[in-house]
Design a protein around this motif. Structure first.
Motif, mmCIF file in Angstrom:
data_model
loop_
_atom_site.group_PDB
_atom_site.id
_atom_site.type_symbol
_atom_site.label_atom_id
_atom_site.label_comp_id
_atom_site.label_asym_id
_atom_site.label_seq_id
_atom_site.Cartn_x
_atom_site.Cartn_y
_atom_site.Cartn_z
ATOM 1 N N VAL A 64 0.807 -1.157 -0.042
ATOM 2 C CA VAL A 64 -0.193 0.139 0.040
ATOM 3 C C VAL A 64 0.978 1.232 0.200
ATOM 4 O O VAL A 64 1.812 1.295 0.827
ATOM 5 C CB VAL A 64 -0.989 -0.203 1.125
ATOM 6 N N ARG A 65 0.817 2.088 -0.892
ATOM 7 C CA ARG A 65 1.556 3.231 -1.057
ATOM 8 C C ARG A 65 0.971 4.340 -1.522
ATOM 9 O O ARG A 65 -0.114 4.398 -2.307
ATOM 10 C CB ARG A 65 2.632 3.052 -1.822
ATOM 11 N N THR A 66 1.324 5.699 -1.237
ATOM 12 C CA THR A 66 0.980 6.789 -1.646
ATOM 13 C C THR A 66 2.019 7.856 -1.805
ATOM 14 O O THR A 66 3.132 7.595 -1.604
ATOM 15 C CB THR A 66 -0.244 7.447 -0.873
ATOM 16 N N LYS A 67 2.014 9.095 -2.327
ATOM 17 C CA LYS A 67 2.659 9.924 -2.722
ATOM 18 C C LYS A 67 2.116 11.488 -2.400
ATOM 19 O O LYS A 67 1.320 11.780 -2.777
ATOM 20 C CB LYS A 67 3.228 9.845 -4.043
ATOM 21 N N PHE A 68 2.973 12.161 -1.514
ATOM 22 C CA PHE A 68 2.536 13.358 -1.085
ATOM 23 C C PHE A 68 3.665 14.500 -1.757
ATOM 24 O O PHE A 68 4.739 14.591 -1.549
ATOM 25 C CB PHE A 68 2.755 13.865 0.100
ATOM 26 N N LEU A 69 3.550 15.266 -3.038
ATOM 27 C CA LEU A 69 4.341 15.865 -3.885
ATOM 28 C C LEU A 69 5.331 14.981 -4.239
ATOM 29 O O LEU A 69 5.285 13.972 -5.200
ATOM 30 C CB LEU A 69 4.743 17.137 -3.095
ATOM 31 N N ASN A 70 6.506 14.867 -3.415
ATOM 32 C CA ASN A 70 7.773 14.111 -3.557
ATOM 33 C C ASN A 70 8.003 12.947 -2.579
ATOM 34 O O ASN A 70 9.111 12.415 -2.591
ATOM 35 C CB ASN A 70 8.946 14.890 -3.869
ATOM 36 N N GLU A 71 7.019 13.024 -1.722
ATOM 37 C CA GLU A 71 7.505 12.091 -0.571
ATOM 38 C C GLU A 71 6.411 10.794 -0.581
ATOM 39 O O GLU A 71 5.390 11.054 -0.577
ATOM 40 C CB GLU A 71 7.109 12.700 0.593
ATOM 41 N N ILE A 72 7.249 9.539 -0.703
ATOM 42 C CA ILE A 72 6.560 8.476 -0.705
ATOM 43 C C ILE A 72 6.190 7.840 0.615
ATOM 44 O O ILE A 72 7.019 7.703 1.658
ATOM 45 C CB ILE A 72 7.251 7.331 -1.386
ATOM 46 N N ARG A 73 4.857 7.239 0.850
ATOM 47 C CA ARG A 73 4.717 6.420 2.049
ATOM 48 C C ARG A 73 4.184 5.122 1.540
ATOM 49 O O ARG A 73 3.404 4.826 0.596
ATOM 50 C CB ARG A 73 3.455 7.318 2.768
ATOM 51 N N GLU A 74 4.981 4.229 2.297
ATOM 52 C CA GLU A 74 4.567 2.928 1.868
ATOM 53 C C GLU A 74 4.519 1.899 3.084
ATOM 54 O O GLU A 74 5.232 2.090 4.036
ATOM 55 C CB GLU A 74 5.655 2.422 0.989
ATOM 56 N N THR A 75 3.692 0.850 2.842
ATOM 57 C CA THR A 75 3.470 -0.392 3.977
ATOM 58 C C THR A 75 3.329 -1.604 3.316
ATOM 59 O O THR A 75 2.613 -1.611 2.065
ATOM 60 C CB THR A 75 2.599 0.433 5.045
ATOM 61 N N LYS A 76 3.065 -2.729 4.212
ATOM 62 C CA LYS A 76 2.576 -3.951 3.698
ATOM 63 C C LYS A 76 1.287 -4.424 4.656
ATOM 64 O O LYS A 76 1.368 -4.229 5.712
ATOM 65 C CB LYS A 76 3.714 -4.910 4.013
ATOM 66 N N SER A 77 0.533 -5.019 4.062
ATOM 67 C CA SER A 77 -0.537 -5.621 4.935
ATOM 68 C C SER A 77 -0.136 -6.763 5.440
ATOM 69 O O SER A 77 0.617 -7.825 5.455
ATOM 70 C CB SER A 77 -1.745 -6.115 3.938
ATOM 71 N N ASP A 78 -0.840 -7.129 6.922
ATOM 72 C CA ASP A 78 -0.459 -8.302 7.661
ATOM 73 C C ASP A 78 -1.335 -9.482 7.290
ATOM 74 O O ASP A 78 -1.826 -9.413 6.488
ATOM 75 C CB ASP A 78 -0.566 -7.866 9.208
ATOM 76 N N GLU A 79 -1.258 -10.318 8.062
ATOM 77 C CA GLU A 79 -1.769 -11.622 7.847
ATOM 78 C C GLU A 79 -3.343 -11.583 7.795
ATOM 79 O O GLU A 79 -3.983 -12.479 7.401
ATOM 80 C CB GLU A 79 -1.245 -12.727 8.883
ATOM 81 N N TYR A 80 -3.900 -10.649 8.508
ATOM 82 C CA TYR A 80 -5.364 -10.244 8.357
ATOM 83 C C TYR A 80 -5.686 -9.445 7.326
ATOM 84 O O TYR A 80 -6.804 -8.918 7.314
ATOM 85 C CB TYR A 80 -5.782 -9.757 10.098
ATOM 86 N N GLY A 81 -4.734 -8.971 6.319
ATOM 87 C CA GLY A 81 -4.928 -7.883 5.346
ATOM 88 C C GLY A 81 -4.840 -6.479 5.866
ATOM 89 O O GLY A 81 -5.444 -5.823 5.154
#
Length: 830
Positions: A256-273
């Motif tokens: 799961v990821r997004t971008k704010f101007l030039n800043e990326i935020r990213e993570t992964k879903s766990d075993e429960y989604g």
């Protein structure tokens, strides 16, 4: 403290420049060119050599270590080489053949970065270049969290334009970054001394991105006095939700990821989604989710305090197969499938996890494609890019056969004698869809040819491509329109003789203004001047620099035009028809402004102000689009100053950023204070500090179908003035030719005209107010003096409701009650 500078990033920016044209091939019969040499001399602004400067050269192929005959080879990197100048600031290259194109950036201790680019296919490589580099100051400080604890490993990115050789108008910003240490400290030592502030971004995955221009007065760091400036990061918002398949089963390890101007935020879903995306900015964004074997998914999300969880359902991935072939049907390896549009414009981060190049057979397959249509540019290496091709997941493959490049070649000749012309400027461009704009000329791809042959190459599908030729002593000439599918085209130019417009720029004292910047303001041009300098990113016009003696020469044009000139000693706006050959154009001295900004009794410290102004009245009655703006940052006492503003009428207000989709970045207000200043004069303009606050609450109409995003609302307040009304029936008089004009010459008519002039003066001098609205509909407008006012509320396009001309008054109060706000109560949108 250690800092890390991303020089490779700087070089990458410098090299990823569009190259759509080429010229200046070796003359016929020149099969064995002489060895080439190039000497770079690095000096300061006084001409004193800068020893040991670091020089980063990117080229194809790489410059070899043996080509460096003066200076020192340091090392090779992925994109080129790193070298150092000798003790005299010299780096000299010699080889049988230097690379056809290369760029270099220079970085020396105590100096700001410098950049230059050379493309021998466009113009001859000079034998030498003197790089005058500017002294620098060091910006730094401490990054803290809300609890005043240091934040380590935060990435701080200063941004400003490279210094470039004279005449180079390409907008190219330094891309560099440093990390904070364990104590939250950071510094960067290469900010040009000409900049009183530097824009930085601060990025850390656990905190909301920070962006601000840091004033030198607060953030300068010296060896004996580290910067006292602090930046406090806020925790930011956390976007949470679940990622599941269509049957409701959780999907683990989805990205799961997004971008704010030039800043990326990213993570992964766990075993429960389940996922949690931390450090999010308060704004509208696109959130993308992908997982192995699943279709790419995306949602538009408004990040804010009242957002709900956002869940994603990922069906089985769509299958897309693309084959890119040549004219004979053979596959083209390493062709680019550049994904451009999907559910609107993309920010490219949506697809950067996908390998978008064809294999050795010219085939590209994607088994995790979205199930709806996207668009891609299909670009074979060195070939014509097919722009915005629609693609949707399906079993049948797509076959694309890009046409050959559009290559326009020809000769430039004297129309009367037929003799070759061997010194002229070639500029490619295309016809803009908007007739008012006319043409988009690729000034960054313009080059000077020293032979009668020219060559221009276009590599994107489309229509309306053009070539323009400018030569001294000849009229500017433009080609016909070309379409991208015409392949190889021969087009000769025959130039008509005409006297060039020549002149010399001098300052108010008669001294030559060497290096003055000129721009041609014709009916199609747009010229933006920012802080007394041409704004490279927003100026679309023919441009040139005066020489060291302030002299310039412009090839003749069919229609009259205006010339805009800026220089450190002043500015000018002159009509071409008013200039005789060899005339001196005298600069008007810059005016200056200073003042204090207060909110109530408190100084508004470290606040950016906008200063607009400049009067550009065309002599021929045509419209010209010339805009002048400046900005200043207040100090700790709320004082500000700017020494490069245009004379005439202007306006000062606080910068409040309002984004189209995200609305206001803060709930705030500002007075908008007009001023008039004479050439070379300094004017004092204070903002705020007197009057009372006005508060209230906006309410949506009862029949409104959905909640209103109040942060998308803006407010304008103006003083209510009495509009003069003539004591006669104006409309009836105007039906009879001359009657209205005759009445204006009567005593009553003269009194009416005087009242109109008074009204217009009051209107021009009246302070207005601008404000944003809180998410709950509340607002506050500070520092409004007594008087009668009208208020307007505007929503962003696509949102219902407005208020026009809401009348209110602020009464005169005793001094002990002046702190009490005027509450307007609830105001309902129309």
């Amino acid at each position: 403290m250690k800092s890390r500078t991303s020089q490779a990033a700087c070089l990458l920016v410098a090299s990823l420049l569009p190259m759509i044209l080429a010229s200046g091939r070796h003359a016929e019969g020149d099969d064995d060119p002489a060895p080439q040499s190039f000497e770079l001399r690095v000096v300061d602004l006084e001409g004193v050599a800068v020893p040991g400067a670091a020089i980063y050269i990117r080229s194809r192929p790489k410059v070899s270590a043996t080509a460096i005959v003066v200076g020192k080879f340091a090392k090779a990197n992925s994109y080129g080489i790193e070298a150092t100048a000798d003790s005299n600031g010299i780096l000299r290259l010699e080889a049988n053949s230097l690379p056809r194109d290369f760029s270099l950036s220079i970085l020396a201790e105590g100096f700001a970065p410098f950049w230059a680019e050379f493309d021998q296919d466009r113009e001859s490589l000079p034998e030498s270049l003197t790089a005058s580099i500017e002294p620098a100051w060091t910006v730094g400080g401490v990054i803290l969290d809300a609890g005043r604890h240091p934040v380590s490993d935060a990435v701080v990115g200063p941004s400003f334009q490279y210094r470039k050789p004279p005449g180079n108008t390409r907008a190219l910003h330094v891309g560099t970054s440093v990390k904070t240490d364990e104590f939250g400290r950071w510094q960067y030592g290469h900010v040009p001394v000409s900049k009183l502030d530097v824009h930085v971004t601060v990025n850390h995955p656990d905190y909301q991105p920070f962006r601000m221009a840091l004033p030198r007065s607060e953030f300068e760091s010296k060896p004996d006095h580290p910067s006292p400036g602090t930046i406090t990061l806020t925790q930011g918002y956390t976007l949470a939700g679940f990622v599941r398949d269509p049957a409701g089963n959780p999907i683990k390890d989805a990205t799961v990821r997004t971008k704010f101007l030039n800043e990326i935020r990213e993570t992964k879903s766990d075993e429960y989604g389940r996922y949690q995306l931390t450090g999010c900015d308060e704004r509208h964004c696109r959130v993308v989710v992908f997982a192995k074997g699943r279709a790419l998914e995306m949602k538009d999300v408004g990040i804010g305090p009242e957002m709900e969880p956002v869940d994603f359902v990922l069906p089985k991935g769509g299958h897309v197969k693309v084959r890119v072939v040549d004219a004979d049907g053979n596959g083209l390896p390493n062709a680019s499938i550049f994904l451009q549009r999907w559910r609107g414009r993309v920010d490219y981060f949506e697809f950067d996890h996908v390998d978008c190049h064809t294999d050795e057979h010219g085939v590209w397959e994607w088994n995790e494609a979205p199930l709806d249509t996207f668009e891609a540019d299909i670009g074979p290496r060195g070939g014509m890019t097919m722009v915005r091709q629609p693609i949707i997941a399906r079993e049948a493959e797509y076959v694309f056969q890009p046409p050959p490049l559009l290559v326009i070649t020809g000769r430039v000749l004297d129309a009367e004698s037929g003799e070759p012309i061997t010194d002229y400027r070639v500029t490619p461009g295309h016809r803009n869809d908007n007739p008012r704009i006319g043409f988009d000329w690729y000034r960054g791809e313009s080059y000077t040819s020293k032979t009668s042959n020219y060559r221009v190459q276009f590599d994107r599908s489309g229509v309306g491509y053009l070539v323009r030729i400018e030569a001294a002593g000849y009229r500017v000439t433009q080609s016909r329109d070309f379409n991208s599918d015409e392949g190889d085209v021969t087009y000769d130019f025959r130039l008509e003789r005409a006297a060039s417009l020549t002149g010399q720029i001098v300052d108010a004292k008669g001294q030559t203004a060497g290096g003055a910047k000129l721009a041609i303001a014709d009916e199609h041009a747009q010229i933006s001047i920012d802080n007394g300098e041409m704004d490279d990113s927003s100026t679309y016009a023919t441009r040139l620099d005066a020489d060291a003696d302030g002299k310039f020469s412009l090839p003749a044009r069919d229609d009259p035009f205006h010339i805009v000139v800026v220089h450190e000693h002043g500015h000018a706006f002159v009509f071409s028809e008013s200039i005789e050959p060899g005339d001196k154009i005298e600069l008007t001295p810059w005016s200056s402004i200073k003042g204090t900004f207060r909110i109530g009794a408190k100084p508004a410290a470290n606040t950016r102000l906008n200063i607009s102004g400049g009067t550009f009245r065309p002599a021929n009655g045509n419209s010209v689009r010339v805009y002048a703006d400046a900005d200043a940052i207040t100090d700790e006492q709320g004082n500000y100053r700017h020494d490069r503003i245009f004379d005439g009428r202007g306006l000062v207000d606080r910068e409040i950023i309002v984004m189209v989709e995200d609305g206001a970045s803060e709930v705030a207000s500002t007075p908008r204070v007009p001023f008039t200043v004479a050439p070379g004069e300094r004017v004092t303009v204070n903002l705020g500090g007197t009057g009372r606050s006005v508060t209230g609450h906006l309410q949506c109409p009862n029949d409104n179908g959905k909640p209103i995003a109040w942060n998308l609302a803006t407010m304008m307040v103006r003083k209510r003035l009495v509009v003069p009304v003539p004591p006669v029936d104006r409309q009836a008089m105007m039906q009879i030719p001359g009657q209205w004009e005759a009445w204006l010459r009567t005593p009553l008519g003269i009194n009416y005209l005087v009242s109109v002039q008074v009204y217009e003066r009051q209107q021009a001098e009246a302070v207005g107010y601008f404000a944003t609205v809180g998410r709950d509909g509340s607002f506050r407008i500070d520092d409004m003096p007594e008087g009668q006012y009208e208020l307007d509320v505007m929503m962003q396009p696509g949102h219902r409701g407005s208020i026009r001309g809401y009348k209110f008054s602020i009464p005169l109060m005793e001094s002990e009650r002046v702190q009490e706000p005027v509450d307007l109560g609830v105001i309902t949108l129309e």
